[in-house]
Design an enzyme around this catalytic site. Structure first.
Site, PDB file in Angstrom:
ATOM      1  N   ARG A  24      -1.882  -9.008 -32.313  1.00  0.00           N
ATOM      2  CA  ARG A  24      -3.247  -9.065 -31.780  1.00  0.00           C
ATOM      3  C   ARG A  24      -3.412  -8.127 -30.588  1.00  0.00           C
ATOM      4  O   ARG A  24      -4.498  -7.681 -30.278  1.00  0.00           O
ATOM      5  CB  ARG A  24      -3.573 -10.489 -31.328  1.00  0.00           C
ATOM      6  CG  ARG A  24      -3.594 -11.488 -32.461  1.00  0.00           C
ATOM      7  CD  ARG A  24      -3.852 -12.882 -31.930  1.00  0.00           C
ATOM      8  NE  ARG A  24      -3.744 -13.886 -32.989  1.00  0.00           N
ATOM      9  CZ  ARG A  24      -4.248 -15.108 -32.902  1.00  0.00           C
ATOM     10  NH1 ARG A  24      -4.882 -15.490 -31.798  1.00  0.00           N
ATOM     11  NH2 ARG A  24      -4.110 -15.965 -33.882  1.00  0.00           N
ATOM     12  N   GLU A  38     -11.858 -11.770 -39.880  1.00  0.00           N
ATOM     13  CA  GLU A  38     -12.562 -12.483 -38.822  1.00  0.00           C
ATOM     14  C   GLU A  38     -12.586 -11.651 -37.548  1.00  0.00           C
ATOM     15  O   GLU A  38     -11.667 -10.877 -37.296  1.00  0.00           O
ATOM     16  CB  GLU A  38     -11.880 -13.829 -38.531  1.00  0.00           C
ATOM     17  CG  GLU A  38     -12.714 -14.718 -37.614  1.00  0.00           C
ATOM     18  CD  GLU A  38     -11.977 -15.949 -37.082  1.00  0.00           C
ATOM     19  OE1 GLU A  38     -10.787 -15.837 -36.739  1.00  0.00           O
ATOM     20  OE2 GLU A  38     -12.596 -17.018 -37.006  1.00  0.00           O
TER      21      GLU A  38
HETATM   22  N1  5AD Z   1      -0.727 -21.599 -38.080  1.00  0.00           N
HETATM   23  C1  5AD Z   1      -1.642 -22.601 -38.130  1.00  0.00           C
HETATM   24  N2  5AD Z   1      -2.621 -22.761 -37.224  1.00  0.00           N
HETATM   25  C2  5AD Z   1      -2.673 -21.869 -36.227  1.00  0.00           C
HETATM   26  N3  5AD Z   1      -3.540 -21.772 -35.191  1.00  0.00           N
HETATM   27  C3  5AD Z   1      -3.185 -20.693 -34.468  1.00  0.00           C
HETATM   28  N4  5AD Z   1      -2.100 -20.094 -35.007  1.00  0.00           N
HETATM   29  C4  5AD Z   1      -1.784 -20.807 -36.104  1.00  0.00           C
HETATM   30  C5  5AD Z   1      -0.760 -20.686 -37.095  1.00  0.00           C
HETATM   31  N5  5AD Z   1       0.119 -19.692 -37.068  1.00  0.00           N
HETATM   32  C6  5AD Z   1      -4.668 -22.668 -34.986  1.00  0.00           C
HETATM   33  C7  5AD Z   1      -4.529 -23.712 -33.905  1.00  0.00           C
HETATM   34  C8  5AD Z   1      -5.415 -23.210 -32.801  1.00  0.00           C
HETATM   35  C9  5AD Z   1      -6.487 -22.511 -33.565  1.00  0.00           C
HETATM   36  C10 5AD Z   1      -7.337 -21.554 -32.808  1.00  0.00           C
HETATM   37  O1  5AD Z   1      -5.782 -21.857 -34.580  1.00  0.00           O
HETATM   38  O2  5AD Z   1      -5.100 -24.898 -34.410  1.00  0.00           O
HETATM   39  O3  5AD Z   1      -5.930 -24.225 -32.014  1.00  0.00           O
END
Ligand code: 5AD
Length: 486
Positions: free
Chosen positions: A101, A172
């Protein structure tokens, strides 16, 4: 080059593209040649195309389900996505790791290699740039659902090139929504310009008959964001994307917690996005909505977390959002296990199916809330255009500089950070301190009266303490942060 809201010419885009692809060796993959990529995307079956699947859902009045998920190692990532597909996910995500990112591909490479050798995830997502088109295609070919990259990247130009060439048909983000809530010191004119490129790439594909979905990130900081602020950002990003040739846009909204306000916000968002796109004469636009389950602090207790997920799903279904982004019961701890993630998908889908044919009736209350949000959004967009002397991109940069647009609790130094929200007596999100936010006196009076009524109920003054109490209340099982009675 000076920033302006004007479609990049194909020559400008292709010239810039040469530099973009040099940022990491995977950018030299011959499958990144645009004619090859167009061919690959055209041959994808319709059920793997994000835009087409969204359009069908809209016609059917469906709310489709999508989790978040991403792990560094390719085989593990594929296993995870297959599991989520079996759990009922209609769309699949590839959540990108934090190094990628920030365009820190050297660190991402180290994390990827260590994750592979230690058999443990050392990155918080899938490093798509390091994997390159070949591996990203393997993900696409292993699953039967449309794929989207979900991240938080101010400069997603190379990432976007790679994912689309690999058959991932949604991306996104946006120049505001993937900068202000995510980064500290990236100027807004830089991220807006980078996202013009990302959108222009989609425009290039659209011109050649390939449908690609774009999704501005609605929840912003996920913390007590007043609907009119997030809706304004969504509409600005939709307009900036449309200018670059994007046709299929999903505008987003993060659940606030009050049922009527949330339903009103999604309706207002959909209506006004269409109105503004029409007003500026963008043709053949396809607009859908996405509702994000609660994005603030989650309860640690898994039963409570599942209840919150279920409540969020109910609101999403009643708002008739086209898509619902799910959470898991592990939210308060960190990245969920595959199983916990799958349970979130299943529970969400169950509720959405229960409510599919039910509607919230029109009411004076719902209508008033919707009109209020629309009025505030028009007020903000008018000011942005005014300070931009008619140019939306310039106006956005200037409006943020002057605090006329201001996102609560954002880390960016290019955001004034003077707006403080608080809930009213019904838990609707109102604005306690406007800072320099460009709202009219009658809008300010409306918000003040609502918050004053709540403070009176609780026998306390209107103060920042209300904001603080509201930030933590949901994770403690109450929507409104009222003081404990002795
Ligand atoms: N796998 C699953 N959920 C994730 N999030 C961020 N990275 C991951 C990942 N690798 C989710 C978390 C966070 C939201 C913005 O994205 O729930 O709160």
């Amino acid at each position: 080059m000076r920033l302006m809201n004007k479609k990049l010419t194909e020559a400008e885009f292709l010239e810039e593209r040469k530099e973009v692809l040099k940022a990491w060796p995977t950018g030299s993959d011959e499958d990144l040649a645009l004619d090859r990529a167009v061919e690959y995307l055209k041959n994808l079956p319709e059920h793997k195309n994000f835009a087409i699947t969204l359009n069908k859902a809209k016609l059917n009045n469906d709310t489709l389900i999508q989790p978040r998920a991403g792990v560094p190692v390719l085989s593990e990532h594929i296993k995870l996505l297959k599991y989520l597909e079996e759990s009922g996910a209609d769309f699949l995500p590839c959540t990108i790791d934090s190094y990628t990112r920030q365009n820190r591909y050297i660190e991402a490479q180290k994390g990827l290699e260590e994750s592979e050798s230690l058999k443990r995830a050392l990155l918080n997502g899938f490093p798509a740039v390091n994997h390159g088109v070949q591996n990203c295609k393997k993900v696409c070919e292993a699953v039967n659902r449309p794929l989207e990259a979900r991240h938080g990247t101010p400069d997603a130009r190379l990432l976007s090139e790679i994912i689309h060439a690999a058959g991932w048909t949604s991306n996104e983000g946006g120049g505001i929504s993937y900068n202000i809530p995510y980064a500290k010191s990236i100027p807004l004119e830089v991220s807006i310009r980078n996202w013009q490129y990302v959108d222009r790439l989609v425009g290039y594909y659209e011109e050649r008959g390939v449908k690609i979905n774009r999704e501005p990130f609605g929840p912003l900081t996920g913390t007590l964001v007043p609907p009119s602020i997030s809706n304004t950002i969504m509409i600005i990003e939709a307009l900036l994307a449309a200018e670059q040739g994007v046709k299929n846009i999903t505008v987003g909204y993060g659940m606030g917690g009050n049922l009527i306000q949330d339903v009103a916000a999604v309706h207002a968002l959909f209506d006004q996005t269409l109105e503004y796109l029409e007003h500026y004469n963008y043709q053949n636009m396809e607009v859908s909505t996405v509702f994000h389950q609660w994005m603030g602090g989650f309860p640690a207790d898994e039963a409570e977390a599942m209840a919150l997920i279920s409540y969020s799903s109910s609101v999403a279904a009643l708002s008739k959002a086209t898509k619902l982004i799910t959470k898991s019961t592990h939210e308060s701890v960190g990245i969920p296990t595959m199983e916990a993630n799958g349970l979130g998908v299943k529970a969400s889908k169950f509720i959405v199916n229960m409510l599919k044919d039910q509607n919230i009736s029109e009411s004076a209350d719902l209508d008033l809330e919707m009109q209020q949000i629309k009025k505030e959004v028009s007020c903000l967009i008018d000011v942005v255009l005014k300070v931009g002397e008619g140019d939306l991109a310039v106006g956005t940069v200037r409006a943020f500089e002057q605090g006329l647009l201001d996102i609560p609790f954002a880390p960016s130094k290019y955001n004034a950070g003077k707006v403080f929200p608080a809930r009213d007596n019904e838990g609707r999100i109102r604005i306690l301190d406007f800072g320099n936010l460009a709202m009219t006196d009658d809008i300010k009076a409306f918000h003040y009266d609502k918050i004053k009524a709540r403070a009176d109920t609780e026998g306390r003054e209107v103060s920042f303490q209300l904001t603080v109490d509201d930030i933590y209340s949901v994770s403690k099982g109450k929507l409104i942060g009222r003081p404990l009675k002795n």
